[in-house]
Design a protein around this motif. Sequence first.
Motif, short mmCIF file in Angstrom:
data_model
loop_
_atom_site.label_atom_id
_atom_site.label_comp_id
_atom_site.label_asym_id
_atom_site.label_seq_id
_atom_site.Cartn_x
_atom_site.Cartn_y
_atom_site.Cartn_z
N ALA A 25 4.54 8.63 -3.05
CA ALA A 25 3.19 9.22 -2.99
C ALA A 25 3.30 10.74 -2.88
CB ALA A 25 2.42 8.67 -1.79
N PRO A 26 3.33 11.44 -4.02
CA PRO A 26 3.48 12.90 -3.99
C PRO A 26 2.39 13.61 -3.17
CG PRO A 26 3.83 12.06 -6.21
CD PRO A 26 3.33 10.91 -5.39
N GLU A 27 1.16 13.13 -3.27
CA GLU A 27 0.08 13.83 -2.56
C GLU A 27 0.20 13.65 -1.05
OE1 GLU A 27 -3.98 13.76 -4.05
OE2 GLU A 27 -3.24 12.93 -5.95
N ASN B 136 16.55 12.93 2.60
CA ASN B 136 16.51 11.80 1.66
C ASN B 136 15.27 10.94 1.89
OD1 ASN B 136 18.91 12.56 0.44
ND2 ASN B 136 20.18 11.27 1.77
N ALA B 137 14.89 10.77 3.16
CA ALA B 137 13.68 9.99 3.44
C ALA B 137 12.44 10.69 2.90
CB ALA B 137 13.54 9.78 4.95
N LEU B 138 12.38 12.01 3.02
CA LEU B 138 11.25 12.76 2.45
C LEU B 138 11.22 12.62 0.93
CD1 LEU B 138 10.96 16.11 4.45
CD2 LEU B 138 9.54 14.07 4.63
N ARG B 139 12.38 12.63 0.32
CA ARG B 139 12.43 12.47 -1.14
C ARG B 139 11.86 11.12 -1.57
NH1 ARG B 139 18.47 15.07 -1.68
NH2 ARG B 139 17.85 17.16 -2.41
N ILE B 140 12.20 10.07 -0.83
CA ILE B 140 11.67 8.74 -1.16
C ILE B 140 10.16 8.72 -0.96
CG2 ILE B 140 11.69 6.30 -0.54
CD1 ILE B 140 14.62 6.68 0.31
N ALA B 141 9.70 9.32 0.13
CA ALA B 141 8.25 9.38 0.38
C ALA B 141 7.54 10.10 -0.76
CB ALA B 141 7.98 10.09 1.71
N LEU C 289 0.84 -1.19 0.00
CA LEU C 289 0.00 0.00 0.00
C LEU C 289 0.88 1.25 0.00
CD1 LEU C 289 -2.68 -1.04 2.65
CD2 LEU C 289 -2.74 -1.35 0.17
N ALA C 290 0.65 2.13 -0.96
CA ALA C 290 1.46 3.35 -1.07
C ALA C 290 1.35 4.20 0.19
CB ALA C 290 1.03 4.15 -2.29
N GLU C 291 0.17 4.25 0.77
CA GLU C 291 -0.03 5.08 1.97
C GLU C 291 0.85 4.59 3.11
OE1 GLU C 291 -1.59 6.30 5.80
OE2 GLU C 291 -1.75 4.25 4.98
N ARG C 292 0.96 3.28 3.29
CA ARG C 292 1.78 2.73 4.37
C ARG C 292 3.27 2.94 4.09
NH1 ARG C 292 -1.52 -0.64 7.62
NH2 ARG C 292 -3.49 0.49 7.62
N LYS C 293 3.68 2.76 2.84
CA LYS C 293 5.10 2.94 2.52
C LYS C 293 5.51 4.40 2.67
CE LYS C 293 7.00 0.37 -0.60
NZ LYS C 293 7.45 -0.26 -1.87
N ALA C 294 4.68 5.32 2.18
CA ALA C 294 5.00 6.74 2.31
C ALA C 294 5.03 7.15 3.77
CB ALA C 294 3.98 7.59 1.54
N SER C 295 4.08 6.64 4.56
CA SER C 295 4.05 6.98 5.99
C SER C 295 5.30 6.48 6.70
CB SER C 295 2.80 6.37 6.65
OG SER C 295 1.62 7.00 6.16
N LEU C 296 5.81 5.30 6.28
CA LEU C 296 7.05 4.80 6.88
C LEU C 296 8.19 5.78 6.64
CD1 LEU C 296 8.96 2.65 8.10
CD2 LEU C 296 9.15 1.68 5.78
N PHE C 297 8.35 6.25 5.41
CA PHE C 297 9.46 7.15 5.12
C PHE C 297 9.27 8.52 5.76
CE2 PHE C 297 10.39 3.93 1.91
CZ PHE C 297 11.76 3.78 2.11
#
Length: 448
Positions: free
Chosen positions: A408-410, A399-404, A373-381
Amino acid sequence: MAAVTTWTGREANALRQALRLSVTGFAEHLGAARRTVAKWSSQGEKVQLRADMQAALDTVLARAAPDVLERFEALQKRSTSGALADAARPPAATNADTAKDEPGSDSDGDVQRRKFLQGATASGMAALPGVTPLLDALVSLPMAHGADPVALPVRQFARDVAAAKAAYQACRYEQVLGSLTTLLPALTPTRAEAEGDQRIRADALTSDLYHVVGSVLLKVGDRGMALVAAEKSAQAGAASQDPVAMATSARIMTHALMSNGHTKQARSLAENAASVLERDTRLTSADEVAVYGALLLRGAIAAARSDDRDSAQTMIDEATRAATRLGYDGNDRWTGFGATNVLLHQVNIALTLGDAGTAIALARQVPLDKIRLAERKASLFVDVARAYTQWGRYEHGLNALRIAYEVAPEELRCRPAVQRIAGDLAALSRGHVRTAVVEFAHHVGIPV
């Protein structure tokens, strides 16, 4: 732009609006009590701020981006009464307001929320296109455009709710807002025409739909109205008499309570709802196990926010047993529950308890290929970025924000929590790292 000589509630509220922050978000940003910030908003020029708050606001204003300064100056020129004060009043979102209402029905509480929304729209609270129409639909305000809502066949209603859930988990929040704005007005006629088992199914779907509404409102930082949506989810879940629907609605209620500062109530609700679900169903299906485990994870976070490490660990241990019983990383009843999900929550709990190093160590153990799930992966980063920021490793945080953002840009554009992390990175870092943070924030659309 000239500095503010003396900060009153009027200037403070104008700065809050210029920053696109809710009362609660602004209070957290300043390290002030929410009731204090609410007092500034309601009393305006009648209240003069303490010296320490004057200094804090001077600092926030000095660090504000040009677009924030432009909005602040424009708001300063507006009338000192009316819209500014009204916009900041929180909605009267209490159980007493809504317990007597059918899901989607009107009430005195909804009338109060309508008044709130009129001010909120003027204040620029809605950062995403579609937030204001969603809020209108949530409190049964007439839609600005479109024909009268019509009933949907329950089968179609189920497909539409599932599509909204999927879009939310994919972090397509603008798409979610559009679909929710269409679906909410159809709730009342859809439920009215459904009979027997179809009515029970419609009630359970209504609970799921309000769950999505609450979730997306939490993402954009509107915690008060998220609590309204959570209450409506709970009402619909109870009407369905479906144990899983009731437990699922308790998940969003727990989240909304936590976000509004009611951590003890949130923890108690999660524990009780998990216990009732286990008692009533014996956890014989995958949906039941997944929802049970997800409730325990939400309760563990609530315990961590109360600094109760022992209770948080006890619930994590029980959630781990539930994940073992389930046997796979799935998305049963839209929970995303499984062993990987337990580990993701352990990262967040360590961070909540102030253990940034532990959070990073746990994050390194997460099998990224199992997060579907993109939401879970983005939240992790985002959590990793926050941990690195707390740890003083600002380039790693960036760098973590860049990966997030790649995931999931939104997620980054919408969440006030992400904006605060970016602001902290810009304020704390120096040299080329700070330059990179500012460039990234401007690229993403985050004011720093």
